[in-house]
Design a protein around this motif. Structure first.
Motif, PDB file in Angstrom:
ATOM      1  N   ASN A   1     -41.400  53.784-106.276  1.00 47.84           N
ATOM      2  CA  ASN A   1     -42.839  53.553-106.224  1.00 47.84           C
ATOM      3  C   ASN A   1     -43.232  52.266-105.513  1.00 47.84           C
ATOM      4  OD1 ASN A   1     -43.286  55.912-107.621  1.00 47.84           O
ATOM      5  ND2 ASN A   1     -43.383  54.909-109.608  1.00 47.84           N
ATOM      6  N   ILE A   2     -42.688  51.122-105.973  1.00 46.58           N
ATOM      7  CA  ILE A   2     -43.086  49.847-105.396  1.00 46.58           C
ATOM      8  C   ILE A   2     -41.907  48.879-105.420  1.00 46.58           C
ATOM      9  CG2 ILE A   2     -43.984  49.065-107.615  1.00 46.58           C
ATOM     10  CD1 ILE A   2     -46.053  47.424-106.054  1.00 46.58           C
ATOM     11  N   LEU A   3     -41.753  48.144-104.318  1.00 48.87           N
ATOM     12  CA  LEU A   3     -40.690  47.147-104.232  1.00 48.87           C
ATOM     13  C   LEU A   3     -41.322  45.820-103.814  1.00 48.87           C
ATOM     14  CD1 LEU A   3     -37.158  47.571-102.715  1.00 48.87           C
ATOM     15  CD2 LEU A   3     -38.521  45.563-102.152  1.00 48.87           C
ATOM     16  N   SER A   4     -41.026  44.762-104.541  1.00 50.44           N
ATOM     17  CA  SER A   4     -41.568  43.441-104.251  1.00 50.44           C
ATOM     18  C   SER A   4     -40.412  42.451-104.171  1.00 50.44           C
ATOM     19  CB  SER A   4     -42.560  43.028-105.351  1.00 50.44           C
ATOM     20  OG  SER A   4     -43.050  41.728-105.121  1.00 50.44           O
ATOM     21  N   LYS A   5     -40.312  41.750-103.013  1.00 51.35           N
ATOM     22  CA  LYS A   5     -39.166  40.851-102.827  1.00 51.35           C
ATOM     23  C   LYS A   5     -39.503  39.759-101.819  1.00 51.35           C
ATOM     24  CE  LYS A   5     -34.931  39.685-103.676  1.00 51.35           C
ATOM     25  NZ  LYS A   5     -34.501  39.294-105.034  1.00 51.35           N
ATOM     26  N   LYS A   6     -39.033  38.531-102.094  1.00 52.60           N
ATOM     27  CA  LYS A   6     -39.112  37.454-101.111  1.00 52.60           C
ATOM     28  C   LYS A   6     -37.891  37.538-100.210  1.00 52.60           C
ATOM     29  CE  LYS A   6     -41.948  34.097-103.603  1.00 52.60           C
ATOM     30  NZ  LYS A   6     -42.045  32.703-104.084  1.00 52.60           N
ATOM     31  N   VAL A   7     -38.132  37.492 -98.902  1.00 51.03           N
ATOM     32  CA  VAL A   7     -37.041  37.667 -97.941  1.00 51.03           C
ATOM     33  C   VAL A   7     -37.124  36.608 -96.853  1.00 51.03           C
ATOM     34  CG1 VAL A   7     -36.832  40.147 -98.342  1.00 51.03           C
ATOM     35  CG2 VAL A   7     -38.406  39.301 -96.583  1.00 51.03           C
ATOM     36  N   LYS A   8     -36.001  36.386 -96.189  1.00 44.33           N
ATOM     37  CA  LYS A   8     -35.986  35.466 -95.054  1.00 44.33           C
ATOM     38  C   LYS A   8     -36.847  36.018 -93.923  1.00 44.33           C
ATOM     39  CE  LYS A   8     -31.325  33.580 -95.765  1.00 44.33           C
ATOM     40  NZ  LYS A   8     -29.978  33.407 -95.151  1.00 44.33           N
TER      41      LYS A   8
ATOM     42  N   PHE B   1     -39.908  31.625 -98.688  1.00 45.17           N
ATOM     43  CA  PHE B   1     -39.734  32.935 -98.056  1.00 45.17           C
ATOM     44  C   PHE B   1     -41.028  33.735 -98.197  1.00 45.17           C
ATOM     45  CE2 PHE B   1     -34.837  33.383 -98.737  1.00 45.17           C
ATOM     46  CZ  PHE B   1     -34.637  32.383 -97.803  1.00 45.17           C
ATOM     47  N   PRO B   2     -41.377  34.532 -97.192  1.00 40.34           N
ATOM     48  CA  PRO B   2     -42.534  35.412 -97.339  1.00 40.34           C
ATOM     49  C   PRO B   2     -42.259  36.512 -98.371  1.00 40.34           C
ATOM     50  CG  PRO B   2     -41.404  35.861 -95.275  1.00 40.34           C
ATOM     51  CD  PRO B   2     -40.766  34.637 -95.853  1.00 40.34           C
ATOM     52  N   LEU B   3     -43.311  36.915 -99.055  1.00 39.39           N
ATOM     53  CA  LEU B   3     -43.211  37.992-100.046  1.00 39.39           C
ATOM     54  C   LEU B   3     -43.600  39.304 -99.388  1.00 39.39           C
ATOM     55  CD1 LEU B   3     -42.937  39.018-103.006  1.00 39.39           C
ATOM     56  CD2 LEU B   3     -45.379  38.518-103.264  1.00 39.39           C
ATOM     57  N   VAL B   4     -42.725  40.287 -99.458  1.00 40.13           N
ATOM     58  CA  VAL B   4     -43.036  41.608 -98.917  1.00 40.13           C
ATOM     59  C   VAL B   4     -43.164  42.593-100.079  1.00 40.13           C
ATOM     60  CG1 VAL B   4     -40.590  42.143 -98.540  1.00 40.13           C
ATOM     61  CG2 VAL B   4     -42.334  43.450 -97.327  1.00 40.13           C
ATOM     62  N   ILE B   5     -44.257  43.345-100.068  1.00 39.64           N
ATOM     63  CA  ILE B   5     -44.508  44.373-101.077  1.00 39.64           C
ATOM     64  C   ILE B   5     -44.541  45.714-100.366  1.00 39.64           C
ATOM     65  CG2 ILE B   5     -46.105  45.263-102.822  1.00 39.64           C
ATOM     66  CD1 ILE B   5     -47.117  42.388-103.184  1.00 39.64           C
ATOM     67  N   ILE B   6     -43.705  46.638-100.796  1.00 40.89           N
ATOM     68  CA  ILE B   6     -43.637  47.959-100.161  1.00 40.89           C
ATOM     69  C   ILE B   6     -44.075  49.008-101.181  1.00 40.89           C
ATOM     70  CG2 ILE B   6     -42.163  49.610 -98.959  1.00 40.89           C
ATOM     71  CD1 ILE B   6     -40.287  47.293 -98.298  1.00 40.89           C
ATOM     72  N   LYS B   7     -45.059  49.818-100.796  1.00 36.79           N
ATOM     73  CA  LYS B   7     -45.589  50.861-101.672  1.00 36.79           C
ATOM     74  C   LYS B   7     -45.538  52.205-100.957  1.00 36.79           C
ATOM     75  CE  LYS B   7     -49.035  47.766-103.797  1.00 36.79           C
ATOM     76  NZ  LYS B   7     -50.491  47.594-104.075  1.00 36.79           N
TER      77      LYS B   7
ATOM     78  N   GLN C   1     -37.201  55.721 -91.793  1.00 38.48           N
ATOM     79  CA  GLN C   1     -36.454  54.480 -91.660  1.00 38.48           C
ATOM     80  C   GLN C   1     -36.977  53.709 -90.462  1.00 38.48           C
ATOM     81  OE1 GLN C   1     -32.061  54.503 -92.137  1.00 38.48           O
ATOM     82  NE2 GLN C   1     -31.967  53.664 -90.076  1.00 38.48           N
ATOM     83  N   GLU C   2     -37.198  52.415 -90.648  1.00 35.66           N
ATOM     84  CA  GLU C   2     -37.651  51.595 -89.530  1.00 35.66           C
ATOM     85  C   GLU C   2     -37.283  50.137 -89.763  1.00 35.66           C
ATOM     86  OE1 GLU C   2     -41.839  51.606 -88.972  1.00 35.66           O
ATOM     87  OE2 GLU C   2     -42.313  50.911 -90.997  1.00 35.66           O
ATOM     88  N   THR C   3     -37.184  49.405 -88.660  1.00 39.56           N
ATOM     89  CA  THR C   3     -36.914  47.977 -88.718  1.00 39.56           C
ATOM     90  C   THR C   3     -38.227  47.239 -88.486  1.00 39.56           C
ATOM     91  OG1 THR C   3     -34.655  48.249 -87.898  1.00 39.56           O
ATOM     92  CG2 THR C   3     -35.632  46.066 -87.707  1.00 39.56           C
ATOM     93  N   ILE C   4     -38.555  46.322 -89.380  1.00 32.58           N
ATOM     94  CA  ILE C   4     -39.807  45.576 -89.275  1.00 32.58           C
ATOM     95  C   ILE C   4     -39.509  44.085 -89.245  1.00 32.58           C
ATOM     96  CG2 ILE C   4     -41.189  47.344 -90.438  1.00 32.58           C
ATOM     97  CD1 ILE C   4     -41.018  45.652 -92.975  1.00 32.58           C
ATOM     98  N   TYR C   5     -40.383  43.348 -88.580  1.00 35.68           N
ATOM     99  CA  TYR C   5     -40.246  41.898 -88.524  1.00 35.68           C
ATOM    100  C   TYR C   5     -41.198  41.291 -89.542  1.00 35.68           C
ATOM    101  CZ  TYR C   5     -39.980  37.120 -86.819  1.00 35.68           C
ATOM    102  OH  TYR C   5     -39.783  35.759 -86.740  1.00 35.68           O
ATOM    103  N   ILE C   6     -40.665  40.477 -90.427  1.00 31.33           N
ATOM    104  CA  ILE C   6     -41.477  39.866 -91.484  1.00 31.33           C
ATOM    105  C   ILE C   6     -41.489  38.354 -91.284  1.00 31.33           C
ATOM    106  CG2 ILE C   6     -41.706  39.477 -93.967  1.00 31.33           C
ATOM    107  CD1 ILE C   6     -40.325  42.179 -94.390  1.00 31.33           C
ATOM    108  N   ASP C   7     -42.677  37.798 -91.109  1.00 28.82           N
ATOM    109  CA  ASP C   7     -42.795  36.345 -90.962  1.00 28.82           C
ATOM    110  C   ASP C   7     -43.905  35.764 -91.833  1.00 28.82           C
ATOM    111  OD1 ASP C   7     -44.969  37.350 -89.658  1.00 28.82           O
ATOM    112  OD2 ASP C   7     -44.740  36.127 -87.845  1.00 28.82           O
ATOM    113  N   ARG C   8     -44.506  36.619 -92.656  1.00 25.43           N
ATOM    114  CA  ARG C   8     -45.564  36.177 -93.570  1.00 25.43           C
ATOM    115  C   ARG C   8     -45.651  37.153 -94.731  1.00 25.43           C
ATOM    116  NH1 ARG C   8     -50.338  36.786 -89.357  1.00 25.43           N
ATOM    117  NH2 ARG C   8     -48.587  36.141 -88.033  1.00 25.43           N
ATOM    118  N   ASP C   9     -46.390  36.782 -95.765  1.00 28.28           N
ATOM    119  CA  ASP C   9     -46.582  37.686 -96.894  1.00 28.28           C
ATOM    120  C   ASP C   9     -47.183  38.990 -96.369  1.00 28.28           C
ATOM    121  OD1 ASP C   9     -45.668  35.672 -98.491  1.00 28.28           O
ATOM    122  OD2 ASP C   9     -47.586  35.179 -99.396  1.00 28.28           O
ATOM    123  N   SER C  10     -46.599  40.110 -96.760  1.00 19.74           N
ATOM    124  CA  SER C  10     -47.024  41.399 -96.218  1.00 19.74           C
ATOM    125  C   SER C  10     -47.005  42.468 -97.293  1.00 19.74           C
ATOM    126  CB  SER C  10     -46.102  41.835 -95.070  1.00 19.74           C
ATOM    127  OG  SER C  10     -45.999  40.840 -94.075  1.00 19.74           O
ATOM    128  N   THR C  11     -47.950  43.400 -97.196  1.00 22.03           N
ATOM    129  CA  THR C  11     -47.966  44.592 -98.041  1.00 22.03           C
ATOM    130  C   THR C  11     -47.881  45.805 -97.126  1.00 22.03           C
ATOM    131  OG1 THR C  11     -49.293  43.544 -99.783  1.00 22.03           O
ATOM    132  CG2 THR C  11     -49.237  45.947 -99.736  1.00 22.03           C
TER     133      THR C  11
END
Length: 205
Positions: A83-90, A57-63, A106-116
């Motif tokens: 402050n920061i959220l780090s999670k592997k997601v589908k 799963f790609p790793l998403v980091i939200i700051k 609030q927004e919907t984002i498409y995640i297909d790779r590791d993202s910050t």
């Protein structure tokens, strides 16, 4: 699974007595790895070796900027942090929500790779002046605003972003004042303007 018949095996996995022809192969159930699916042709009496590389799963980091314990980050209304959220997601669409006091994004984002992802959180700036009804100009690299303090000498602005600003205060018959500073948190600034001629001006208006 082979042609939708499930096998619980560890790799390497040897499966025998498969009917020749098109065979649908699925590999799933591996924690934090994408499922795999393919179709292969099996000839009579053929031994087929299939090597599969599963994708994690790609790793998403939200700051947030600035970071604050008062800011809550949530992902899919399931994972939450400050402050920061780090999670592997589908891979796919995910709901991101940022909440801080009177601010919600609030927004919907498409995640297909590791993202910050970094979200700019508006700051609250309160300016208090003596006298009242002072003209206030707030100038930044990507921000500009002109306001007037109220009858109590107060002005509150809730959409400041982190950065360097020049604050200019002016009022007729008073000496103007310039103040340059870096703003990276909610703050209250107090200013006192001096009369140009103190003998003539005895009362602040």
């Amino acid at each position: 699974s082979i042609n939708e018949k499930f096998y619980k095996n560890t790799t390497p996995c040897i499966i025998e007595n498969i009917t020749p022809g098109l065979v649908k192969v699925e590999v799933s159930g591996i924690v934090e790895y994408d499922a795999f699916e393919t179709t292969i042709m099996i000839e009579p009496f053929q031994r087929k070796d299939l090597r599969i590389k599963l994708q994690p799963f790609p790793l998403v980091i939200i700051k947030t900027n600035p970071p604050s314990p008062e800011t809550q980050i949530s992902l899919d209304d399931k994972y939450k942090s400050n402050n920061i959220l780090s999670k592997k997601v589908k891979r796919g669409n995910h709901l991101v929500r940022i909440v801080k006091k009177d601010y919600i994004k609030q927004e919907t984002i498409y995640i297909d790779r590791d993202s910050t992802l970094i979200y700019e959180i508006p700051l609250s700036l309160t300016i208090k002046t003596n006298p009242s009804y002072v003209n206030v100009s707030i100038i930044g690299d990507k921000y500009g605003k002109y306001e007037i303090t109220n009858m109590n000498g107060n002005l509150k602005i809730n959409d400041i972003i982190v950065g360097k600003y020049t604050i200019v205060l002016t009022k007729e018959n008073y000496k103007s004042k310039n103040d340059s500073r870096y703003l990276d948190k909610d703050c209250v600034l107090e200013y006192k303007l001096d009369p140009i001629n103190e003998d003539k001006i005895t009362n602040y208006q």
